[in-house]
Design a protein around this motif. Structure first.
Motif, PDB file in Angstrom:
ATOM      1  N   THR A 133      -5.170   0.550  -3.553  1.00  0.00           N
ATOM      2  CA  THR A 133      -6.224   0.570  -2.544  1.00  0.00           C
ATOM      3  C   THR A 133      -7.076   1.824  -2.702  1.00  0.00           C
ATOM      4  O   THR A 133      -6.864   2.648  -3.577  1.00  0.00           O
ATOM      5  CB  THR A 133      -5.609   0.490  -1.126  1.00  0.00           C
ATOM      6  OG1 THR A 133      -6.663   0.360  -0.158  1.00  0.00           O
ATOM      7  CG2 THR A 133      -4.764   1.704  -0.804  1.00  0.00           C
ATOM      8  N   ASN A 134      -8.106   1.941  -1.869  1.00  0.00           N
ATOM      9  CA  ASN A 134      -8.920   3.153  -1.802  1.00  0.00           C
ATOM     10  C   ASN A 134      -9.507   3.234  -0.390  1.00  0.00           C
ATOM     11  O   ASN A 134      -9.262   2.366   0.443  1.00  0.00           O
ATOM     12  CB  ASN A 134     -10.010   3.156  -2.888  1.00  0.00           C
ATOM     13  CG  ASN A 134     -10.919   1.941  -2.798  1.00  0.00           C
ATOM     14  OD1 ASN A 134     -11.299   1.497  -1.708  1.00  0.00           O
ATOM     15  ND2 ASN A 134     -11.286   1.377  -3.951  1.00  0.00           N
ATOM     16  N   SER A 135     -10.282   4.253  -0.125  1.00  0.00           N
ATOM     17  CA  SER A 135     -10.779   4.469   1.239  1.00  0.00           C
ATOM     18  C   SER A 135     -11.677   3.319   1.706  1.00  0.00           C
ATOM     19  O   SER A 135     -11.638   2.916   2.875  1.00  0.00           O
ATOM     20  CB  SER A 135     -11.527   5.796   1.326  1.00  0.00           C
ATOM     21  OG  SER A 135     -12.615   5.821   0.406  1.00  0.00           O
ATOM     22  N   GLN A 136     -12.487   2.746   0.793  1.00  0.00           N
ATOM     23  CA  GLN A 136     -13.373   1.643   1.164  1.00  0.00           C
ATOM     24  C   GLN A 136     -12.567   0.385   1.501  1.00  0.00           C
ATOM     25  O   GLN A 136     -12.833  -0.276   2.507  1.00  0.00           O
ATOM     26  CB  GLN A 136     -14.336   1.340   0.019  1.00  0.00           C
ATOM     27  CG  GLN A 136     -15.249   0.148   0.266  1.00  0.00           C
ATOM     28  CD  GLN A 136     -16.197   0.341   1.436  1.00  0.00           C
ATOM     29  OE1 GLN A 136     -17.242   0.936   1.287  1.00  0.00           O
ATOM     30  NE2 GLN A 136     -15.825  -0.135   2.612  1.00  0.00           N
TER      31      GLN A 136
ATOM     32  N   ASP B  41      -9.434   0.272   2.463  1.00  0.00           N
ATOM     33  CA  ASP B  41      -8.712   0.557   3.709  1.00  0.00           C
ATOM     34  C   ASP B  41      -9.617   0.354   4.922  1.00  0.00           C
ATOM     35  O   ASP B  41      -9.192  -0.191   5.950  1.00  0.00           O
ATOM     36  CB  ASP B  41      -8.176   1.992   3.706  1.00  0.00           C
ATOM     37  CG  ASP B  41      -7.010   2.174   2.749  1.00  0.00           C
ATOM     38  OD1 ASP B  41      -6.402   1.154   2.349  1.00  0.00           O
ATOM     39  OD2 ASP B  41      -6.709   3.333   2.399  1.00  0.00           O
ATOM     40  N   GLU B  42     -10.849   0.797   4.808  1.00  0.00           N
ATOM     41  CA  GLU B  42     -11.805   0.662   5.903  1.00  0.00           C
ATOM     42  C   GLU B  42     -12.086  -0.806   6.204  1.00  0.00           C
ATOM     43  O   GLU B  42     -12.115  -1.229   7.362  1.00  0.00           O
ATOM     44  CB  GLU B  42     -13.107   1.386   5.539  1.00  0.00           C
ATOM     45  CG  GLU B  42     -14.164   1.366   6.639  1.00  0.00           C
ATOM     46  CD  GLU B  42     -15.446   2.073   6.231  1.00  0.00           C
ATOM     47  OE1 GLU B  42     -16.523   1.655   6.693  1.00  0.00           O
ATOM     48  OE2 GLU B  42     -15.363   3.023   5.418  1.00  0.00           O
ATOM     49  N   TRP B  43     -12.268  -1.615   5.141  1.00  0.00           N
ATOM     50  CA  TRP B  43     -12.512  -3.045   5.323  1.00  0.00           C
ATOM     51  C   TRP B  43     -11.304  -3.733   5.956  1.00  0.00           C
ATOM     52  O   TRP B  43     -11.449  -4.588   6.818  1.00  0.00           O
ATOM     53  CB  TRP B  43     -12.819  -3.699   3.975  1.00  0.00           C
ATOM     54  CG  TRP B  43     -14.199  -3.413   3.467  1.00  0.00           C
ATOM     55  CD1 TRP B  43     -15.309  -3.110   4.212  1.00  0.00           C
ATOM     56  CD2 TRP B  43     -14.620  -3.394   2.098  1.00  0.00           C
ATOM     57  NE1 TRP B  43     -16.395  -2.913   3.388  1.00  0.00           N
ATOM     58  CE2 TRP B  43     -16.001  -3.086   2.091  1.00  0.00           C
ATOM     59  CE3 TRP B  43     -13.973  -3.615   0.897  1.00  0.00           C
ATOM     60  CZ2 TRP B  43     -16.735  -2.991   0.911  1.00  0.00           C
ATOM     61  CZ3 TRP B  43     -14.694  -3.521  -0.285  1.00  0.00           C
ATOM     62  CH2 TRP B  43     -16.071  -3.208  -0.265  1.00  0.00           C
ATOM     63  N   TYR B  44     -10.113  -3.351   5.500  1.00  0.00           N
ATOM     64  CA  TYR B  44      -8.910  -3.989   6.032  1.00  0.00           C
ATOM     65  C   TYR B  44      -8.753  -3.673   7.519  1.00  0.00           C
ATOM     66  O   TYR B  44      -8.459  -4.559   8.330  1.00  0.00           O
ATOM     67  CB  TYR B  44      -7.665  -3.537   5.269  1.00  0.00           C
ATOM     68  CG  TYR B  44      -6.436  -4.291   5.729  1.00  0.00           C
ATOM     69  CD1 TYR B  44      -6.185  -5.579   5.273  1.00  0.00           C
ATOM     70  CD2 TYR B  44      -5.552  -3.741   6.634  1.00  0.00           C
ATOM     71  CE1 TYR B  44      -5.086  -6.299   5.708  1.00  0.00           C
ATOM     72  CE2 TYR B  44      -4.450  -4.447   7.083  1.00  0.00           C
ATOM     73  CZ  TYR B  44      -4.218  -5.726   6.615  1.00  0.00           C
ATOM     74  OH  TYR B  44      -3.125  -6.430   7.077  1.00  0.00           O
TER      75      TYR B  44
ATOM     76  N   THR C  46       0.814  -1.218   0.000  1.00  0.00           N
ATOM     77  CA  THR C  46       0.000   0.000   0.000  1.00  0.00           C
ATOM     78  C   THR C  46       0.849   1.271   0.000  1.00  0.00           C
ATOM     79  O   THR C  46       0.305   2.371   0.049  1.00  0.00           O
ATOM     80  CB  THR C  46      -0.983   0.008   1.190  1.00  0.00           C
ATOM     81  OG1 THR C  46      -0.275  -0.265   2.417  1.00  0.00           O
ATOM     82  CG2 THR C  46      -2.078  -1.019   0.995  1.00  0.00           C
ATOM     83  N   ARG C  47       2.158   1.138  -0.069  1.00  0.00           N
ATOM     84  CA  ARG C  47       2.981   2.310  -0.380  1.00  0.00           C
ATOM     85  C   ARG C  47       2.642   2.794  -1.787  1.00  0.00           C
ATOM     86  O   ARG C  47       2.795   3.968  -2.112  1.00  0.00           O
ATOM     87  CB  ARG C  47       4.474   1.955  -0.334  1.00  0.00           C
ATOM     88  CG  ARG C  47       5.017   1.560   1.012  1.00  0.00           C
ATOM     89  CD  ARG C  47       6.504   1.224   0.867  1.00  0.00           C
ATOM     90  NE  ARG C  47       6.976   0.361   1.923  1.00  0.00           N
ATOM     91  CZ  ARG C  47       8.123  -0.316   1.859  1.00  0.00           C
ATOM     92  NH1 ARG C  47       8.887  -0.211   0.786  1.00  0.00           N
ATOM     93  NH2 ARG C  47       8.498  -1.100   2.865  1.00  0.00           N
ATOM     94  N   GLN C  48       2.201   1.855  -2.631  1.00  0.00           N
ATOM     95  CA  GLN C  48       1.743   2.165  -3.980  1.00  0.00           C
ATOM     96  C   GLN C  48       0.265   2.546  -3.873  1.00  0.00           C
ATOM     97  O   GLN C  48      -0.596   1.705  -3.697  1.00  0.00           O
ATOM     98  CB  GLN C  48       1.925   0.943  -4.887  1.00  0.00           C
ATOM     99  CG  GLN C  48       1.606   1.182  -6.344  1.00  0.00           C
ATOM    100  CD  GLN C  48       1.791  -0.079  -7.175  1.00  0.00           C
ATOM    101  OE1 GLN C  48       2.341  -1.064  -6.715  1.00  0.00           O
ATOM    102  NE2 GLN C  48       1.306  -0.036  -8.404  1.00  0.00           N
ATOM    103  N   LYS C  49      -0.036   3.800  -3.978  1.00  0.00           N
ATOM    104  CA  LYS C  49      -1.365   4.320  -3.646  1.00  0.00           C
ATOM    105  C   LYS C  49      -2.470   3.792  -4.554  1.00  0.00           C
ATOM    106  O   LYS C  49      -3.643   3.814  -4.188  1.00  0.00           O
ATOM    107  CB  LYS C  49      -1.354   5.857  -3.680  1.00  0.00           C
ATOM    108  CG  LYS C  49      -0.379   6.495  -2.709  1.00  0.00           C
ATOM    109  CD  LYS C  49      -0.634   6.055  -1.266  1.00  0.00           C
ATOM    110  CE  LYS C  49       0.325   6.715  -0.297  1.00  0.00           C
ATOM    111  NZ  LYS C  49       0.158   6.212   1.087  1.00  0.00           N
TER     112      LYS C  49
END
Length: 204
Positions: free
Chosen positions: A160-163, A165-168, A154-157
Motif C-alpha cells: 500500500t501507500n498513503s494514497q 490508504d486514503e482511498w480505502y 497491510t502488515r506488509q508495508k
C-alpha cells in the motif's frame, strides 16, 4: 499476466486444432510464468482464468494445486454481483518486485520472516472462513472478511501507500463493509463490498 498467458495458449491450441483441457491450460500457463520466466508468486491467477467460476484452491508443499468448485445459490451469486463494486486506481504496480520483497523477507529466517509467515497463515485461515460464509450464503459476513484481509495484508508495508490508504479509509467511511486492493498491491483495482447507498458510494 496469468489471464494473458491462458488466453494466448488457448488461442494457439485452437489455431492448431489440438484439444487441451482447462486444467492443462492452467498448468502450462503456470509453468511458463513461474518456472520458465521465474516470476515470483503463485499459480492461482492462471487456474482461476482457465477454470472459471468460484473456486477454492489449496497448494501443498510439492506445489501441487487442488481446486474445489464452490457451488453457490443463484441468490448468493446475484447478491455478490450487486454488492461488489470495482474501481480502477490508475496506479501502475510492479508485481514481480512486490512478490520478490515478500519472498526475501520469508527466507531470512528472522523475526521479520516469522511475522510474514504468521501473516500468510492468518490469510489462509481467513480464506477458509470466507469460503464457509459463501457456502452458507452469508454474503455480508463475507464482505466483512475483505476488511479483515485488508488489516492482515497491510502488515506488509509494500502493498500500500498513503494514497491507497486514503482511498480505502474514504471507502469505509462511505459505507463499505470491507474492501481490498486486488492482486499484489500498490495499484491496479480496488474492490469494495457495499450493501447500501451504492450511488452515493460511487460518487464519493
Amino acid at each position: 499476466s496469468g489471464a494473458f498467458e491462458v488466453g494466448l495458449l488457448h488461442a494457439l491450441y485452437t489455431y492448431k486444432k489440438e484439444p487441451i483441457s482447462q486444467i492443462e491450460l492452467a498448468e502450462k500457463a503456470a509453468e511458463i510464468e513461474l518456472k520458465k520466466l521465474e516470476v515470483p508468486g503463485g499459480p492461482q491467477d492462471m487456474y482461476i482464468t482457465a477454470l472459471g467460476g468460484i473456486q477454492y484452491f489449496t497448494l501443498n508443499t510439492q506445489e501441487k494445486i487442488h481446486n474445489e468448485p464452490i457451488l453457490l445459490s443463484t441468490e448468493t451469486i446475484a447478491g455478490l454481483e450487486y454488492n461488489l463494486l470495482y474501481f480502477r486506481t490508475g496506479l501502475q504496480h510492479e508485481t514481480r518486485r512486490i512478490h520478490e520483497e515478500g519472498k526475501v523477507s520469508v527466507e531470512k529466517k528472522d523475526k521479520k520472516s516469522a511475522s510474514f509467515i504468521k501473516m500468510y497463515d492468518d490469510i489462509k485461515a481467513l480464506g477458509q472462513q470466507a469460503k464457509q460464509y459463501l457456502k452458507e450464503g452469508d454474503i455480508d459476513a463475507y464482505g466483512r472478511t475483505l476488511h479483515d484481509h485488508w488489516l492482515i495484508k497491510t502488515r506488509q508495508k509494500n502493498v500500500t501507500n498513503s494514497q491507497i490508504d486514503e482511498w480505502y479509509e474514504a471507502g469505509m467511511k462511505a459505507g463499505a463493509l470491507g474492501g481490498k486492493i486486488m492482486g499484489a498491491g500498490r495499484g491496479g483495482w480496488f474492490v469494495f463490498y457495499v450493501k447500501n447507498n451504492k450511488k452515493t458510494f460511487r460518487k464519493k
